[in-house]
Design a protein around this motif. Structure first.
Motif, PDB file in Angstrom:
ATOM      1  N   ASP A 655       0.791  -1.230   0.000  1.00 45.00           N
ATOM      2  CA  ASP A 655       0.000   0.000   0.000  1.00 45.00           C
ATOM      3  C   ASP A 655       0.819   1.272   0.000  1.00 45.00           C
ATOM      4  OD1 ASP A 655      -2.491  -1.429   0.158  1.00 45.00           O
ATOM      5  OD2 ASP A 655      -1.998  -1.853   2.256  1.00 45.00           O
ATOM      6  N   GLY A 656       2.151   1.174   0.005  1.00 44.94           N
ATOM      7  CA  GLY A 656       2.984   2.370  -0.013  1.00 44.94           C
ATOM      8  C   GLY A 656       3.026   3.108   1.308  1.00 44.94           C
ATOM      9  N   LEU A 657       2.570   2.480   2.404  1.00 45.99           N
ATOM     10  CA  LEU A 657       2.581   3.116   3.721  1.00 45.99           C
ATOM     11  C   LEU A 657       3.888   2.814   4.430  1.00 45.99           C
ATOM     12  CD1 LEU A 657      -1.045   2.152   4.826  1.00 45.99           C
ATOM     13  CD2 LEU A 657      -0.268   4.433   4.135  1.00 45.99           C
ATOM     14  N   PHE A 658       4.576   3.851   4.888  1.00 44.51           N
ATOM     15  CA  PHE A 658       5.818   3.609   5.605  1.00 44.51           C
ATOM     16  C   PHE A 658       5.891   4.482   6.854  1.00 44.51           C
ATOM     17  CE2 PHE A 658       6.833   7.028   2.661  1.00 44.51           C
ATOM     18  CZ  PHE A 658       7.609   7.895   3.418  1.00 44.51           C
ATOM     19  N   SER A 659       6.626   3.967   7.837  1.00 38.89           N
ATOM     20  CA  SER A 659       6.789   4.633   9.119  1.00 38.89           C
ATOM     21  C   SER A 659       8.044   4.061   9.777  1.00 38.89           C
ATOM     22  CB  SER A 659       5.571   4.383  10.013  1.00 38.89           C
ATOM     23  OG  SER A 659       5.483   2.988  10.323  1.00 38.89           O
ATOM     24  N   GLU A 660       8.271   4.405  11.041  1.00 39.08           N
ATOM     25  CA  GLU A 660       9.387   3.819  11.772  1.00 39.08           C
ATOM     26  C   GLU A 660       9.274   2.297  11.813  1.00 39.08           C
ATOM     27  OE1 GLU A 660       9.378   5.556  15.618  1.00 39.08           O
ATOM     28  OE2 GLU A 660       9.893   7.572  14.927  1.00 39.08           O
ATOM     29  N   LYS A 661       8.045   1.807  11.861  1.00 44.10           N
ATOM     30  CA  LYS A 661       7.837   0.361  11.948  1.00 44.10           C
ATOM     31  C   LYS A 661       8.255  -0.357  10.651  1.00 44.10           C
ATOM     32  CE  LYS A 661       6.069   0.444  16.095  1.00 44.10           C
ATOM     33  NZ  LYS A 661       4.750  -0.108  16.406  1.00 44.10           N
ATOM     34  N   SER A 662       8.349   0.390   9.527  1.00 40.21           N
ATOM     35  CA  SER A 662       8.862  -0.209   8.289  1.00 40.21           C
ATOM     36  C   SER A 662      10.326  -0.592   8.454  1.00 40.21           C
ATOM     37  CB  SER A 662       8.711   0.766   7.114  1.00 40.21           C
ATOM     38  OG  SER A 662       7.394   1.232   7.003  1.00 40.21           O
ATOM     39  N   ASP A 663      11.099   0.310   9.070  1.00 42.18           N
ATOM     40  CA  ASP A 663      12.511   0.005   9.346  1.00 42.18           C
ATOM     41  C   ASP A 663      12.646  -1.117  10.367  1.00 42.18           C
ATOM     42  OD1 ASP A 663      13.396   1.884   7.576  1.00 42.18           O
ATOM     43  OD2 ASP A 663      13.981   3.370   9.068  1.00 42.18           O
ATOM     44  N   VAL A 664      11.716  -1.169  11.334  1.00 37.25           N
ATOM     45  CA  VAL A 664      11.751  -2.227  12.342  1.00 37.25           C
ATOM     46  C   VAL A 664      11.579  -3.590  11.673  1.00 37.25           C
ATOM     47  CG1 VAL A 664      10.567  -3.215  14.349  1.00 37.25           C
ATOM     48  CG2 VAL A 664      10.951  -0.744  14.222  1.00 37.25           C
ATOM     49  N   PHE A 665      10.662  -3.665  10.687  1.00 42.26           N
ATOM     50  CA  PHE A 665      10.469  -4.919   9.960  1.00 42.26           C
ATOM     51  C   PHE A 665      11.773  -5.339   9.268  1.00 42.26           C
ATOM     52  CE2 PHE A 665       9.432  -7.561   6.357  1.00 42.26           C
ATOM     53  CZ  PHE A 665       8.433  -8.404   6.825  1.00 42.26           C
ATOM     54  N   SER A 666      12.407  -4.406   8.584  1.00 46.69           N
ATOM     55  CA  SER A 666      13.668  -4.713   7.902  1.00 46.69           C
ATOM     56  C   SER A 666      14.724  -5.171   8.897  1.00 46.69           C
ATOM     57  CB  SER A 666      14.163  -3.476   7.146  1.00 46.69           C
ATOM     58  OG  SER A 666      13.200  -3.005   6.233  1.00 46.69           O
ATOM     59  N   PHE A 667      14.755  -4.532  10.058  1.00 49.29           N
ATOM     60  CA  PHE A 667      15.713  -4.914  11.092  1.00 49.29           C
ATOM     61  C   PHE A 667      15.460  -6.348  11.573  1.00 49.29           C
ATOM     62  CE2 PHE A 667      16.657  -5.064  15.715  1.00 49.29           C
ATOM     63  CZ  PHE A 667      18.041  -4.971  15.641  1.00 49.29           C
ATOM     64  N   GLY A 668      14.187  -6.721  11.701  1.00 48.69           N
ATOM     65  CA  GLY A 668      13.865  -8.082  12.115  1.00 48.69           C
ATOM     66  C   GLY A 668      14.346  -9.114  11.114  1.00 48.69           C
ATOM     67  N   VAL A 669      14.208  -8.808   9.811  1.00 46.41           N
ATOM     68  CA  VAL A 669      14.722  -9.711   8.773  1.00 46.41           C
ATOM     69  C   VAL A 669      16.228  -9.853   8.909  1.00 46.41           C
ATOM     70  CG1 VAL A 669      14.990 -10.071   6.294  1.00 46.41           C
ATOM     71  CG2 VAL A 669      12.833  -9.157   7.191  1.00 46.41           C
ATOM     72  N   ILE A 670      16.906  -8.735   9.157  1.00 47.43           N
ATOM     73  CA  ILE A 670      18.373  -8.759   9.287  1.00 47.43           C
ATOM     74  C   ILE A 670      18.789  -9.612  10.483  1.00 47.43           C
ATOM     75  CG2 ILE A 670      20.391  -7.323   9.824  1.00 47.43           C
ATOM     76  CD1 ILE A 670      19.138  -5.123   8.133  1.00 47.43           C
ATOM     77  N   ILE A 671      18.075  -9.523  11.605  1.00 46.93           N
ATOM     78  CA  ILE A 671      18.395 -10.353  12.778  1.00 46.93           C
ATOM     79  C   ILE A 671      18.352 -11.829  12.403  1.00 46.93           C
ATOM     80  CG2 ILE A 671      17.582 -11.133  15.033  1.00 46.93           C
ATOM     81  CD1 ILE A 671      16.706  -8.355  15.672  1.00 46.93           C
ATOM     82  N   LEU A 672      17.277 -12.240  11.747  1.00 44.41           N
ATOM     83  CA  LEU A 672      17.124 -13.660  11.392  1.00 44.41           C
ATOM     84  C   LEU A 672      18.166 -14.090  10.366  1.00 44.41           C
ATOM     85  CD1 LEU A 672      13.217 -13.827  11.231  1.00 44.41           C
ATOM     86  CD2 LEU A 672      14.709 -14.542  13.107  1.00 44.41           C
ATOM     87  N   GLU A 673      18.550 -13.191   9.468  1.00 40.85           N
ATOM     88  CA  GLU A 673      19.597 -13.516   8.501  1.00 40.85           C
ATOM     89  C   GLU A 673      20.954 -13.655   9.178  1.00 40.85           C
ATOM     90  OE1 GLU A 673      18.021 -11.751   4.242  1.00 40.85           O
ATOM     91  OE2 GLU A 673      19.275 -10.459   5.490  1.00 40.85           O
ATOM     92  N   ILE A 674      21.238 -12.785  10.147  1.00 40.99           N
ATOM     93  CA  ILE A 674      22.511 -12.868  10.869  1.00 40.99           C
ATOM     94  C   ILE A 674      22.600 -14.176  11.649  1.00 40.99           C
ATOM     95  CG2 ILE A 674      23.826 -11.859  12.779  1.00 40.99           C
ATOM     96  CD1 ILE A 674      22.916  -9.109  11.832  1.00 40.99           C
ATOM     97  N   ILE A 675      21.509 -14.591  12.268  1.00 39.63           N
ATOM     98  CA  ILE A 675      21.507 -15.823  13.063  1.00 39.63           C
ATOM     99  C   ILE A 675      21.617 -17.059  12.169  1.00 39.63           C
ATOM    100  CG2 ILE A 675      20.099 -17.263  14.595  1.00 39.63           C
ATOM    101  CD1 ILE A 675      18.955 -14.655  15.755  1.00 39.63           C
TER     102      ILE A 675
END
Length: 797
Positions: A655-675
């Motif tokens: 839907d093209g909606l972004f906020s601070e929580k959009s970056d939080v989602f990306s950060f969560g993906v990065i955590i799982l990729e690092i692990i």
């Protein structure tokens, strides 16, 4: 290197003789080579160890003659050690240097081992070779990355010409007799005519110093001494190179591209070393001047070839060589020693060049269905008269045309230059305003002054301007060897400022990139106002003509994805380092969202945009897609979605909606990729549909979260810590933005292990996101990328 080195440099090498040898020529996985130890080749010719560079105190891994430690023949220039605590050892099959920083520096990073059982041996040739202990296969060797010294058996040239992994072996001088870093002079095979050897100076001046005459390599400095016939030339569809052997008059002979621009030839006989310094230039400073070029024929008398039926003899003893190229005529025409050529007729590109006399050629031509093209045929005087007539008539017409045309040309050129300067100053003024607190809209005098500086600040200016000439010098004219990588914006190069000696990363706007001046301005306006230890630091920018360049601090360990997704490098990141990287990224995001002067949403957070410094600290980079939030903004909608598939939150992708929580989602993906050490978008399970998030969720539900963990972590991690970090990662990738924590909550959860965590719900995107899924709303423009390259179009705010 000069024969007589400064006294302080010689004294710094005296410590070599106090080193203790490992009494071997081979480094095994169980060995550790410290600063006070060396390897010695079997015949006692060469020695390998760490040596100190006298001006900076840095230590380098190097190879030198055991009989004379000041004669260093090879240096690992890319991995310097900060003090005497350096160690060389084999880890996971690779040669790894460490010092007190405990940052692994891989010596053979360009050719990583795919086996763990390896050994490294120093040979009597001066070559340091890493081999598989079981197979004996060569994985890496120092001869493939020469420094300033050309040893017998070494190859200088181009390799893998028809492959995607092209390589080149060149000599680059030391910066000074005391400093082994890259200097001003480069020796290599000429890019246009592979039969020639050329030297380039740092300012772009080029000189051909040698050419193949059919029997040997002829140097411009040879007079009555004749050819150095111990050289051989090889050319085929894959490789073109020169190599040589020592003449029978000496025990060893070698060449050094000296820091002064001379080519020094060394000889060893009965343990004693002597040398001859060959001047390639006419001035006293060793620079390349026009006078030097007269040593090599600047033009050939005969530029026309006559055709004759027949075949050239197939043996090279008759003065001919084979070259793998299609343009035989140009190659022969540009080499004044080439008498004739013939194209090969075996269905492959290639030609045979003949370097003997015309008289001998007519005697040895063989009968056959072929054509030989022989240089010239008319007398020298006749050709000169024809050449004069051919030049004189059109020259008279040209002079008349020039007199009429010059006035209008100069006028148009001056007008074009004024327009170009105006456009450049306009762009610079806008960028100047972006990064100034109280800058006036018209401060062009200050901008003009900054444009000519290498690096400097003007009054009220936060961001320095670099001149394009300074950037070219720093990157060695954007040399391919300095290229660090390439993204949607364009290529990134490693460089070094000439005056400050500071290493930099240079991001140059690609002319074919869909990211352009808007992203350039956006990144400058965002990042120049930010200061945090977990954000990459922007040092300056450059705008000249069509060039748009950003200059950053250099990150020696490249990006996070180059470690966690590499099966060899994964082992270098233990659990402690991975935790520190996760925490560092979180701190950088918290600063962006809450504590910086501007509230910023990154919008393209991914592992390739996390850079690692020399201590493996993470730094968030690439702010071309970032958006500045107002104090009262909670969520914003855009008509143009930018980002990388696999890291975008569902509300943003759909839907093209972004906020601070959009970056939080990306950060969560990065955590799982690092692990896990796996990419989210590239992960597939047995049914070829489940991505990394789906795999993590299923394992979590089954109580087997540790099944997600990278196998390289088993020996260094705490199972409870891993489970906690997986849970935090799952909380960050919840489908609804409201269910995700903000970065303050994430920092609290990472820092307080005793606090119970909420149970995650089913995350978003459990299966692969297809382009069809992503484009379900046809009214919205989306720009996705594959292979971690972001392609986008930014809309005005």
């Amino acid at each position: 290197m000069a024969l007589f080195l400064p006294l302080i440099f010689l004294m710094s090498f005296l410590s070599f003789f106090s080193y203790s040898s490992l009494a071997t020529d081979t480094l095994l996985p169980s060995d550790t080579l410290s600063n006070s130890q060396t390897l010695v080749s079997a015949g006692g010719v060469f020695e390998l160890g760490l040596f100190s560079e006298s001006s900076s105190g840095y230590y380098y891994l190097g190879i030198w003659f055991r009989a004379d430690a000041s004669k260093v023949v090879w240096v690992d220039r890319d991995n310097s050690i900060v003090d005497s605590s350096g160690l060389l050892q084999i880890r996971s099959g690779n040669l790894v240097l460490t010092d007190r920083r405990q940052v692994p520096l891989i010596v053979n990073s360009l050719s990583l081992a795919n086996v763990t059982n390896t050994s490294a041996t120093l040979l009597d040739t001066g070559n340091f070779v890493l081999k598989g202990a079981d197979t004996g296969t060569t994985i890496w060797q120092s001869f493939d990355i020469p420094t300033d010294t050309f040893l017998p058996g070494m190859k200088i040239g181009l390799f893998g010409l028809n492959t995607t992994h092209q390589g080149f072996h060149i000599l680059v001088s030391w910066a000074s007799p005391q400093n082994p870093s890259r200097g001003l002079f480069t020796l290599s095979i000429d890019a246009d005519d592979h039969t020639k050897i050329s030297v380039w100076r740092g300012d772009g001046t080029k000189m051909n110093i040698g050419f193949w005459n059919g029997n040997g390599l002829r140097f411009v400095f040879e007079n009555s001494t004749g050819n150095i016939n111990n050289f051989s030339y090889h050319s085929d569809e894959h490789d073109v190179f020169y190599t040589f052997s020592t003449t029978k008059n000496y025990d060893l002979m070698w060449f050094v591209m000296a820091s002064t621009g001379t080519l020094d030839q060394y000889f060893m006989l009965a343990g004693k070393i002597s040398n001859v310094s060959h001047a390639l230039c006419g001035d006293s400073d060793g620079g390349n001047t026009g006078r030097c070029l007269t040593s090599l024929p600047s033009m050939c008398d005969d530029v026309i070839f006559s055709e004759m039926n027949g075949l050239l003899p197939s043996t090279t003893s008759t003065g001919s060589i084979y070259v793998w190229t299609n343009d035989c005529e140009t190659l022969c025409k540009n080499n004044c020693s080439c008498t004739a050529f013939t194209s090969l007729h075996n269905g492959q590109p290639g030609c045979q060049l003949y370097f003997g006399s015309k008289q001998n050629l007519l005697k040895i031509i063989e009968k056959g269905a072929g054509s030989i093209y022989i240089r010239g045929g008319a007398s020298s005087d006749g050709k000169k008269r024809k050449l004069w007539l051919a030049i004189a008539v059109p020259l008279a017409s040209l002079l008349i045309s020039i007199s009429v045309f010059s006035f209008w040309y100069l006028r148009c050129r001056r007008k074009h230059k004024e327009d170009q300067v105006t456009r450049r100053e306009s762009d610079q003024a806008r960028l100047f305003q972006m990064c100034s607190n109280n800058a006036s809209p018209i401060q062009l005098d200050e901008v003009r002054g900054a444009n000519n500086m290498e690096l400097g600040r003007q009054k009220d200016q936060d961001l320095p301007f670099f001149s394009f000439s300074a950037i070219k010098t720093a990157t060695d004219y954007f040399a391919e060897a300095n290229k660090l990588g390439e993204g949607g914006y364009g290529p990134v190069y490693k460089g070094k400022l000439l005056l400050e000696g500071q290493e930099i990363a240079v991001k140059r706007l690609s002319k074919i990139s869909r990211q352009g001046l808007e992203e350039f301005k956006n990144e400058v306006s965002v990042i120049c106002k930010l200061q945090h230890r977990n954000l990459v630091r922007l040092l300056g920018c450059c705008i000249e003509a069509e060039e748009s360049i950003l200059i950053y601090e250099y990150m020696p360990n490249n990006s996070l994805d180059s470690f966690i997704f590499d099966s060899t490098k994964q082992a270098l990141l233990d659990w402690e380092r991975r935790m520190n990287i996760i925490k560092g990224i979180a701190q950088g995001l918290l600063y962006l969202h809450k504590y910086s002067r501007l509230r910023i949403i990154h919008r393209d957070l991914k592992t390739s945009n996390i850079l690692l410094d020399s201590d493996m600290n993470p730094k968030i980079s690439d702010f071309g897609m970032a958006r500045i939030f107002g104090d009262n903004d909670i969520r914003v909608q855009t008509k143009r979605v930018v980002g990388t598939i696999g890291y975008m939150s569902p509300e943003y992708a759909m839907d093209g909606l972004f906020s601070e929580k959009s970056d939080v989602f990306s950060f969560g993906v990065i955590i799982l990729e690092i692990i896990s050490g796996k990419k989210n978008i590239a992960f597939f399970d047995v049914d070829q549909s489940q991505n990394l998030l789906g795999r993590a969720w299923n394992l979590w539900k089954e109580g087997n979260g540790l099944g997600l963990m990278d196998s390289a972590l088993h020996a260094s991690c705490s199972s409870s810590e891993v489970m906690r970090y997986i849970q935090i990662g799952l909380l960050c990738v919840q489908e609804r933005a409201l269910d995700r924590p903000n970065m303050s909550d994430v920092i609290f959860m990472l820092s307080n292990e005793s606090v119970a965590l909420p149970h995650p719900k089913e995350p978003a995107f459990l299966t692969q996101l297809s382009s069809t899924d992503a484009d379900s709303s046809s009214s919205r423009q989306r720009y996705y990328s594959k292979n971690d390259m972001t392609i986008s179009e930014v809309d005005a705010r």
